[in-house]
Design a protein around this motif. Sequence first.
Motif, short mmCIF file in Angstrom:
data_model
loop_
_atom_site.label_atom_id
_atom_site.label_comp_id
_atom_site.label_asym_id
_atom_site.label_seq_id
_atom_site.Cartn_x
_atom_site.Cartn_y
_atom_site.Cartn_z
N LYS A 1 1.03 -1.11 -0.12
CA LYS A 1 0.01 0.12 -0.01
C LYS A 1 1.38 1.30 0.05
CE LYS A 1 -0.06 -0.25 4.60
NZ LYS A 1 0.30 -1.52 5.05
N SER A 2 0.13 2.23 -0.60
CA SER A 2 0.86 3.77 0.09
C SER A 2 2.02 3.91 1.06
CB SER A 2 -0.17 4.83 -0.67
OG SER A 2 -1.07 4.81 -1.55
N GLU A 3 1.59 4.10 1.84
CA GLU A 3 2.35 4.04 3.24
C GLU A 3 3.12 2.92 3.52
OE1 GLU A 3 -1.99 5.15 3.25
OE2 GLU A 3 -1.26 3.36 2.54
N ASP A 4 3.17 2.41 2.60
CA ASP A 4 4.66 1.37 2.88
C ASP A 4 5.97 1.70 2.43
OD1 ASP A 4 3.28 -0.86 4.36
OD2 ASP A 4 2.43 -1.87 2.01
N LEU A 5 5.40 3.06 1.04
CA LEU A 5 6.14 3.29 0.70
C LEU A 5 7.17 4.87 1.58
CD1 LEU A 5 4.43 3.94 -2.61
CD2 LEU A 5 6.29 2.93 -2.62
N HIS A 6 6.66 4.72 2.35
CA HIS A 6 6.92 6.68 3.36
C HIS A 6 8.05 5.81 4.11
CE1 HIS A 6 2.50 7.95 3.42
NE2 HIS A 6 2.67 7.50 2.25
N GLN A 7 8.82 5.61 4.02
CA GLN A 7 10.00 5.20 4.58
C GLN A 7 11.15 5.07 3.72
OE1 GLN A 7 11.17 1.19 5.89
NE2 GLN A 7 9.28 0.52 5.42
N TYR A 8 10.77 5.36 2.42
CA TYR A 8 12.23 5.26 1.41
C TYR A 8 11.88 6.70 0.91
CZ TYR A 8 11.12 0.29 2.23
OH TYR A 8 11.53 -1.32 2.29
N LYS A 9 13.26 6.51 -0.46
CA LYS A 9 13.31 7.72 -0.89
C LYS A 9 12.97 8.32 -2.25
CE LYS A 9 17.44 8.93 2.41
NZ LYS A 9 18.78 9.66 2.56
N LYS B 1 3.26 13.03 -4.63
CA LYS B 1 2.43 13.77 -3.40
C LYS B 1 0.83 12.50 -3.13
CE LYS B 1 0.86 18.34 -2.74
NZ LYS B 1 0.42 20.06 -2.94
N ARG B 2 1.05 12.14 -4.62
CA ARG B 2 -0.65 11.60 -4.03
C ARG B 2 -0.50 10.39 -3.65
NH1 ARG B 2 -2.64 10.73 -9.88
NH2 ARG B 2 -2.77 12.40 -9.91
N HIS B 3 0.26 9.94 -3.67
CA HIS B 3 0.93 8.27 -2.51
C HIS B 3 1.90 8.81 -1.18
CE1 HIS B 3 0.44 5.27 -4.92
NE2 HIS B 3 0.42 5.88 -6.55
N GLY B 4 1.84 10.22 -1.06
CA GLY B 4 1.93 10.55 0.68
C GLY B 4 3.14 10.34 0.98
N ILE B 5 4.36 10.30 -0.24
CA ILE B 5 5.72 10.69 0.20
C ILE B 5 6.13 11.59 1.12
CG2 ILE B 5 8.47 10.15 -0.91
CD1 ILE B 5 6.30 7.84 -1.17
N PRO B 6 6.82 12.23 1.96
CA PRO B 6 7.03 12.98 2.67
C PRO B 6 8.11 13.72 2.19
CG PRO B 6 7.50 10.91 4.45
CD PRO B 6 7.15 10.43 2.57
N GLU B 7 7.99 14.72 1.98
CA GLU B 7 8.35 16.18 1.91
C GLU B 7 10.42 15.50 1.49
OE1 GLU B 7 8.98 20.98 0.24
OE2 GLU B 7 7.41 20.18 1.09
N ALA B 8 10.65 15.79 2.73
CA ALA B 8 11.72 15.33 3.91
C ALA B 8 12.98 14.05 2.45
CB ALA B 8 11.39 14.84 4.38
N PRO C 1 8.83 -2.61 -11.80
CA PRO C 1 8.29 -2.82 -11.41
C PRO C 1 7.47 -3.26 -9.80
CG PRO C 1 7.79 -2.97 -13.17
CD PRO C 1 9.09 -3.78 -12.94
N VAL C 2 7.91 -1.68 -8.88
CA VAL C 2 7.13 -2.53 -7.95
C VAL C 2 6.25 -2.33 -7.68
CG1 VAL C 2 8.12 -1.82 -5.31
CG2 VAL C 2 9.59 -2.56 -6.69
N PHE C 3 5.67 -0.98 -7.29
CA PHE C 3 3.69 -0.56 -7.11
C PHE C 3 3.51 0.38 -7.99
CE2 PHE C 3 1.12 1.96 -4.14
CZ PHE C 3 0.56 1.01 -3.58
#
Length: 261
Positions: free
Chosen positions: A136-144, A158-165, A211-213
Amino acid sequence: MTLRLEAVAVACLILFAAPAFTLPAAAQAETAFPDLTFLTEEWKPYHYLEDGVVKGQTIDLLVGILRKVGSTQGRDDVVVLPWARAYRQAQQEPNTVLFSTSRTPEREKLFKWAGPILKFESYFIGKKEKNFNIQKSEDLHQYKVGVVIDSASAIFAKRHGIPEANTTFNSEGILNIRMLDAGRIDFIPIQWANFERLATRAGVDPSDYEPVFLADTVQLNFAFNLDTPDWVVERFQAAFEELLASKAEADSSDKTGSEVN
């Protein structure tokens, strides 16, 4: 798993053509079609420079449309620029057309649209050896994640919620490829065929990646500056659809002939 647009571009054009716009009033229909500013980026095989000449499948399509609307413009009037610069210019200058532009909800009110030209899927692409498990999208948030400024990839992140940092912005897609290969980022949201093309240019082996997600399913269009008169966009769209219909009829005739023989 991936869509090879090189082999199915014409099919996509036919399958995803939008319903025709109502043609403008008779007086407008007789008005000379204005000169437009056409902006695009390097993206082989759709639009690219070769020996100083703008070529590609979408360029050929554009030339056909311009002939149908009675314009004297052609491939020599297409300007190839870095995407971020072209994107800004298309929003600022009347009678400017940017292609091929992903039509997303975030961009819907930024342009007037004609098309769609193509449809394909974009994915978050990463190294096979890392064995990512993204459900799910949240699983991406820890990655760059690496994106191109003002591009669809930036919208997807941005749509998948990737933190700007955790988001790296570059002016060109090939810079993201190099960062991915060096391990400085983990993912790039991009169409697979485009990834293969950029990776090859960068000297990176595409077979080391996968392709992962799913990032999104994308439609590519001609994007007109908002100050472009509606009748211009409508006539362009009508010519676009006439061209597709003629192509479909010709293909059907060829197929029928070959079966008879």
